[in-house]
Design a protein around this motif. Structure first.
Motif, PDB file in Angstrom:
ATOM      1  N   TYR A   1       0.908   4.562  -2.738  1.00  0.00           N
ATOM      2  CA  TYR A   1       0.820   5.984  -2.387  1.00  0.00           C
ATOM      3  C   TYR A   1       2.104   6.737  -2.730  1.00  0.00           C
ATOM      4  O   TYR A   1       2.070   7.916  -3.085  1.00  0.00           O
ATOM      5  CB  TYR A   1       0.555   6.155  -0.886  1.00  0.00           C
TER       6      TYR A   1
ATOM      7  N   ALA B   1       0.842  -1.210   0.000  1.00  0.00           N
ATOM      8  CA  ALA B   1       0.000   0.000   0.000  1.00  0.00           C
ATOM      9  C   ALA B   1       0.872   1.253   0.000  1.00  0.00           C
ATOM     10  O   ALA B   1       0.579   2.238  -0.693  1.00  0.00           O
ATOM     11  CB  ALA B   1      -0.921   0.000   1.221  1.00  0.00           C
ATOM     12  N   THR B   2       1.967   1.208   0.750  1.00  0.00           N
ATOM     13  CA  THR B   2       2.897   2.340   0.791  1.00  0.00           C
ATOM     14  C   THR B   2       3.452   2.649  -0.595  1.00  0.00           C
ATOM     15  O   THR B   2       3.557   3.808  -0.989  1.00  0.00           O
ATOM     16  CB  THR B   2       4.062   2.046   1.767  1.00  0.00           C
TER      17      THR B   2
ATOM     18  N   ALA C   1      -4.390   4.772  -6.793  1.00  0.00           N
ATOM     19  CA  ALA C   1      -4.057   5.212  -5.438  1.00  0.00           C
ATOM     20  C   ALA C   1      -5.318   5.601  -4.670  1.00  0.00           C
ATOM     21  O   ALA C   1      -5.458   5.286  -3.478  1.00  0.00           O
ATOM     22  CB  ALA C   1      -3.080   6.394  -5.499  1.00  0.00           C
TER      23      ALA C   1
ATOM     24  N   ASN D   1      -8.505   1.143   2.114  1.00  0.00           N
ATOM     25  CA  ASN D   1      -7.794   1.238   3.393  1.00  0.00           C
ATOM     26  C   ASN D   1      -8.691   1.865   4.455  1.00  0.00           C
ATOM     27  O   ASN D   1      -8.805   1.363   5.580  1.00  0.00           O
ATOM     28  CB  ASN D   1      -6.535   2.100   3.181  1.00  0.00           C
TER      29      ASN D   1
ATOM     30  N   VAL E   1      -0.977   3.915   7.801  1.00  0.00           N
ATOM     31  CA  VAL E   1      -0.811   3.813   6.338  1.00  0.00           C
ATOM     32  C   VAL E   1      -1.842   4.692   5.630  1.00  0.00           C
ATOM     33  O   VAL E   1      -1.516   5.415   4.674  1.00  0.00           O
ATOM     34  CB  VAL E   1      -0.921   2.333   5.884  1.00  0.00           C
ATOM     35  N   ALA E   2      -3.091   4.687   6.108  1.00  0.00           N
ATOM     36  CA  ALA E   2      -4.133   5.523   5.498  1.00  0.00           C
ATOM     37  C   ALA E   2      -3.857   7.009   5.735  1.00  0.00           C
ATOM     38  O   ALA E   2      -4.033   7.840   4.833  1.00  0.00           O
ATOM     39  CB  ALA E   2      -5.499   5.143   6.060  1.00  0.00           C
TER      40      ALA E   2
ATOM     41  N   LEU F   1      -6.647   3.784  -1.276  1.00  0.00           N
ATOM     42  CA  LEU F   1      -6.872   4.624  -0.091  1.00  0.00           C
ATOM     43  C   LEU F   1      -8.298   4.449   0.432  1.00  0.00           C
ATOM     44  O   LEU F   1      -8.518   4.345   1.653  1.00  0.00           O
ATOM     45  CB  LEU F   1      -6.609   6.095  -0.434  1.00  0.00           C
TER      46      LEU F   1
ATOM     47  N   TYR G   1     -10.863  12.847   0.497  1.00  0.00           N
ATOM     48  CA  TYR G   1      -9.638  12.856   1.315  1.00  0.00           C
ATOM     49  C   TYR G   1      -9.909  13.397   2.709  1.00  0.00           C
ATOM     50  O   TYR G   1      -9.359  12.898   3.702  1.00  0.00           O
ATOM     51  CB  TYR G   1      -8.543  13.682   0.642  1.00  0.00           C
TER      52      TYR G   1
ATOM     53  N   GLY H   1      -1.095   8.085   3.615  1.00  0.00           N
ATOM     54  CA  GLY H   1      -1.567   7.976   2.237  1.00  0.00           C
ATOM     55  C   GLY H   1      -2.265   9.244   1.792  1.00  0.00           C
ATOM     56  O   GLY H   1      -2.043   9.739   0.677  1.00  0.00           O
TER      57      GLY H   1
END
Length: 497
Positions: free
Chosen positions: A93, A89-90, A462, A469, A348-349, A466, A380, A352
């Motif tokens: 992003y 996941a990293t 992405a 996530n 992580v989120a 996200l 976001y 992100g």
């Protein structure tokens, strides 16, 4: 002796090692600015390795390989699985962020990420003091290089230097402590260390002296007070993509080596190291939460938040052994494992969102950069709000159940000082709620600053990752039983092996 089982035990790590080298060599022939072929190869490796770890985690048996030097058990396999998907996941992003900052001139970002995950996997699998240390060094050396990846960026170079110097000191602490334990017990294998300590024939003071240095080294890797000084500077100075690589998956590996060294190797010394962890937890909760209030940098605020969160996680490790009995151990350690997994999921989120808000020449680092985000990018803003609520421990998100599990494990012991620690942790969490809710207030109620009012653009892939996530934060918060069962089963199997 190296038999077939030994190779099976480290099969995923062999894949990681080979693919890390393949990624480096393949990248020599890649001309794409976004390093598409290298990226796809890296993501395929991470997903495949993550699925293999999940498959390994289904078995109730612990596999010992290379003469007992490595172990593959349910706890280790699940932690490695979560770490692999966190790194994947990293990378999703990080790729657009890295591309506009000259960090994809070569494939180092992807190769070093694979090698850092390999280091984490070796740490988690270690059943031998030197294997654990070798894994730790592979992770930290990869991390030093990643922090300094933007060679022309002064803050990143400064952060890498600080990280390197302080990291070397912490490695020295840990290695000195391990050498004291080896000197006292005469063995490097964790199972034999446990038996030697349990026999009661070893000089107690020498062992406790070694434990002090081991706990100091582990505290640095977790980033808890008073070994926290590197966290704010490195989080702020490093490129945000690398900050996430340091803030996310390595916390799972750090938790694993705490479990391997202190629980599997030195559980008879629990009355000694539990007191040390209690001091670290109390100090981390206070300094982390209070210092975070004063921050104007978003990354620096999240750094102090990490210190407080890791302090809270340590509370789960304190209630494992009470009055000489280890009956509460499974409940206590599984709550701590649940906490660290939910923390990584949320972190992580969080990063992100910061990465996808960043663009060329703009880092989205200051709190004021989030002003009016709800008007520019409601998705976001909503995801960031969910992350802040989760970190604060507000239901129905996963952070609430994680905090509840740790507090329940503490209170269940019936010890007065454990109850006092639980009350203290709740009070510190209330203080922490202020700076998390301040972020939400800035996003929803403050007017956007001049020049920050444009539409936020990010790759569809992405955005999808996200959103998934963030959905997990809510799903695991509403239905925590699945993850809690995984953690409880893994810990019970680990304690019984």
């Amino acid at each position: 002796m190296i038999d077939k089982l030994s190779w099976i035990a480290v099969y995923p790590e062999i894949i990681l090692l080979v693919m890390g080298c393949v990624v480096l060599l393949t990248d020599l022939f890649v001309t794409s600015v976004l390093r598409t072929a290298t990226y796809v190869l890296t993501q395929a490796t991470l997903v495949v390795v993550g699925l293999i770890y999940a498959l390994y985690a289904q078995t109730d048996q612990s596999l010992y390989g290379f003469g007992g030097m490595v172990v593959t058990d349910a706890m280790g396999s699940w932690l490695k699985c979560f770490a692999a998907f966190a790194v994947a996941a990293t990378m999703v992003y990080a790729r657009p962020y890295a591309a506009v900052r000259g960090m994809l001139r070569g494939g180092e970002l992807f190769a070093l990420s694979l090698f850092s995950l390999l280091g984490m996997s070796i740490m988690i699998s270690g059943n031998h003091l030197l294997v654990i240390y070798l894994g730790l060094e592979l992770l930290t050396l990869s991390s030093y290089a990643l922090v300094a990846l933007r060679r022309d960026d002064l803050p990143a170079t400064e952060a890498a230097m600080k990280y390197f110097v302080l990291g070397a000191m912490a490695s020295g602490f840990l290695l000195y402590g391990l050498s004291m334990i080896y000197g006292a017990t005469g063995t490097l294998e964790l199972g034999e260390v446990f038996k030697a300590i349990a026999s009661g024939q070893i000089h107690h003071q020498v062992l406790v002296f070694g434990v002090v240095f081991v706990v100091a080294g582990l505290a640095f890797k977790l980033g808890v007070v008073p070994f926290h000084m590197w966290i704010p500077d490195v989080y702020q100075g490093a490129p945000t993509a690398i900050t996430l690589l340091i803030a996310g998956a390595p916390k799972l590996a750090a938790f694993a080596i705490v479990m391997r060294l202190l629980v599997e190797g030195m559980l008879p010394l629990a009355p000694d190291w539990q007191q040390m962890l209690a001091i670290l937890a109390v100090a981390s909760l206070l300094i982390g939460n209070v210092a975070a209030i004063a921050q104007t940098s978003l990354k620096r605020m999240l750094a102090y938040s990490t210190i407080a969160q890791m302090g809270f996680m340590l509370l789960g490790l304190i209630g494992g052994v009470v009055q000489g009995t280890a009956l509460p151990a499974a409940n206590a350690y599984s709550s701590a494992m649940f906490y660290v997994v939910s923390y990584v999921l949320t972190t992580v989120a969080t990063f992100g969102v910061i990465l996808l808000l960043s663009r060329e020449g703009f880092e989205s680092d200051a709190l004021t950069d989030l002003a009016g985000l709800n008007q520019r990018a409601p998705l976001y803003a909503g995801i960031m709000a969910a992350c802040m609520f989760s970190l604060a421990g507000i239901p129905p998100l996963v952070g609430f159940y994680a905090k509840l599990a740790v507090l329940q494990a503490l209170v269940a012991t019936g010890e007065t000082w454990h109850l006092a620690l639980a009350v203290y942790a709740v009070l510190m969490s209330l203080i922490g709620t202020f700076y998390y809710l301040r972020v939400v207030k800035i996003m929803y109620f403050d007017a956007p600053e001049t020049g920050h009012s444009g539409v936020v653009l990010a790759p569809a892939g992405a955005r999808t990752v996200l959103a998934a996530n963030a959905a997990l934060l809510l799903a695991v918060g509403l239905l925590p039983a699945g993850l809690m069962d995984i953690c409880a089963r893994a810990i019970v199997l680990m304690l019984g092996s």
